[in-house]
Scaffold this active site. Sequence first.
Site: not given
Ligand code: FAD
Ligand code: DHB
Length: 404
Positions: A79, A209, A302, A306, A393
Site C-alpha cells: 500500500h 481512517y 493501535p 505500530k 507511518y
Molecule cells: P504478544 O503478541 O502479546 O505475544 C506475547 C506472547 O506471550 C503471547 O503469545 C502470550 O500468550 C505469551 N505469554 C504471556 N504470558 C506468558 C507466560 N507467563 N508464560 C508463557 N507465555 C506467556 N497492533 C497493531 O499494530 N495494530 C492492531 O490492530 C493491533 N491490534 C491489537 C489487538 C489486541 C487485542 C492486542 C492485545 C494487540 C493489538 N496490537 C495491534 C498490538 C500488536 O498485536 C502487538 O504489539 C504484538 O502482538 C506484539 O507482539 P509481542 O510478541 O511483543 O507480544
Molecule cells: C490495522 C490496524 C491498525 O491499528 C491500523 O492503524 C491499521 C490497520 C489492521 O489491523 O489492519
Amino acid sequence: MKRTNGAMRTQVGIVGAGPAGLLLSHLLALRGIDSVVVESRSRAYCEARQRAGVLEDGSVRLLRESGLSGRLDREGLKHGGIYLQFDGERHHLDFRALTGGRTVTVYAQTEIVKDLIAQRLADGGVVHFDVSDTVIDQLTSDRPVLRYTDAGGNKHEITCDVIAGCDGFHGVCRLSIPAGLSTVREREYPYSWLGILADVPPSTDELIYAHHRSGFALHSLRSLAVSRLYLQVDPDEAIDDWPDQRIWDELGCRFDLPGSGWELKQGPVLDKGITPMRSFVSAPMRYGRLFLAGDAAHIVPPTGAKGLNLAMADVDVLAPALEALLKGDERLADSYSAACLGRVWRATHFSWWMTTMLHQTPGADAMEAELQLSQLRYVVSSRAAATSLAENYTGYPARPAATG
Ligand code: FAD
Ligand code: DHB
C-alpha cells in the site's frame, strides 16, 4: 536444548511465542544460537489471535533478509498511502510521492505467527506450547533460570545464559524486575476499539481512517477477499451488545460520503472483539540477564499500526546484541535499551498523535473539536505535515538497507 545429568540447558530462554519471541528465536538460530520458547497458549490459539495487519517496509525487509518472506512476498499487499476522512470529505495521502517511494504491506499478524512457527519447527527449533506457572529467576547471575510446567503437568527448569521476556503486556517477565529499578510512563484512553474480520472484499483500495462526530472508524483489510474494520466504542461496551447488523450500520454511518456513490460492502462477520487503548513504556528494557522485547516493555494505541512493528524492531536489535554478549562482548547488550527506546518513544508519540487527532474524546468541548479539524485540514493541505505523517507511518527512523 541440551540435557546434562537431567538438567536442561539452553543459551537463550524465551518467554512468549508471539511475533517478538518467535522472530528472536529464528534470528538467534541464524547466528547459531540455541533457544527454547515457552508459551502459555496453544499453537492453534497463537495462530488464530486477530491483531495487527500493517507492516512497515523495514519489517518486511527484516523478514525477507532472514528468509521468512516466501508467503509474505506472494500474498502481502503493498500500500502506497492511506485516506483520511473528516468533515464529509475523503483525502488521499500518497506515501510514495511524500517519502521517495516508501510503502507499507498488509499481511496479518496471524500469518506472520504461522510462518514463524512453521519455520522454527522445520529448523528443529524448540517451542513448548500450553505451559503454565512460568517463573524466571536468578536474573542478576550469569546463569538465569526459566521454570515452567508443561502441558502434561510435569515441572521443568532450564538453565540459560540469557532470558528474553517476549511475553506481552500481561506477562510475568516485566514484573520480575524489582520495583524501583524501572520507570513506567502510562496513559489510558477513554475509548476502545471494536474490531471485526469480515468475509467480504474491501470497499476501498487504501485504508480509510475516518474522524466522525459519532467516533473514529478504520477500514482495513486482510486480503482482496477479507476486510478488517474497527469502530471507536466506549471502554465499558460489551461485545454482546453489538450484534453484527448494529456494527455494519455504525460503520456505514461513519464512512458515509453523501453524493459520492461510494458504498460499504457488508458480509459475514468471522471474528469480533473489543480492545482497550493504552500508551505504556517501561524503561530500561534490561535487568541483569533479562531483556524485554515488544509488548512486554511497551504498548501503543493501535491507531497507526505500530505495535507489531516495534516488537520486530526490538528483536532486530536484540539478536546481534545477544550474539556479542554470548561471545563476551557486552557493549551492544549495554546499549540495547537505549537503542530501542528512541524508536519506541517516536512511535509512542505518533500513535498518541494519530489517536487524539482522530477519536472523539467523551465530554470534549467545541474548542477541542475545532482543534482536531484544524489539525486534519493542515495534514491534508500542507506537504510538510503530510510528509511527517507518511514518514512516521512507514517507519521512523527508516531501517537501513542491508549491506554486503
Ligand atoms: P504478544 O503478541 O502479546 O505475544 C506475547 C506472547 O506471550 C503471547 O503469545 C502470550 O500468550 C505469551 N505469554 C504471556 N504470558 C506468558 C507466560 N507467563 N508464560 C508463557 N507465555 C506467556 N497492533 C497493531 O499494530 N495494530 C492492531 O490492530 C493491533 N491490534 C491489537 C489487538 C489486541 C487485542 C492486542 C492485545 C494487540 C493489538 N496490537 C495491534 C498490538 C500488536 O498485536 C502487538 O504489539 C504484538 O502482538 C506484539 O507482539 P509481542 O510478541 O511483543 O507480544
Ligand atoms: C490495522 C490496524 C491498525 O491499528 C491500523 O492503524 C491499521 C490497520 C489492521 O489491523 O489492519
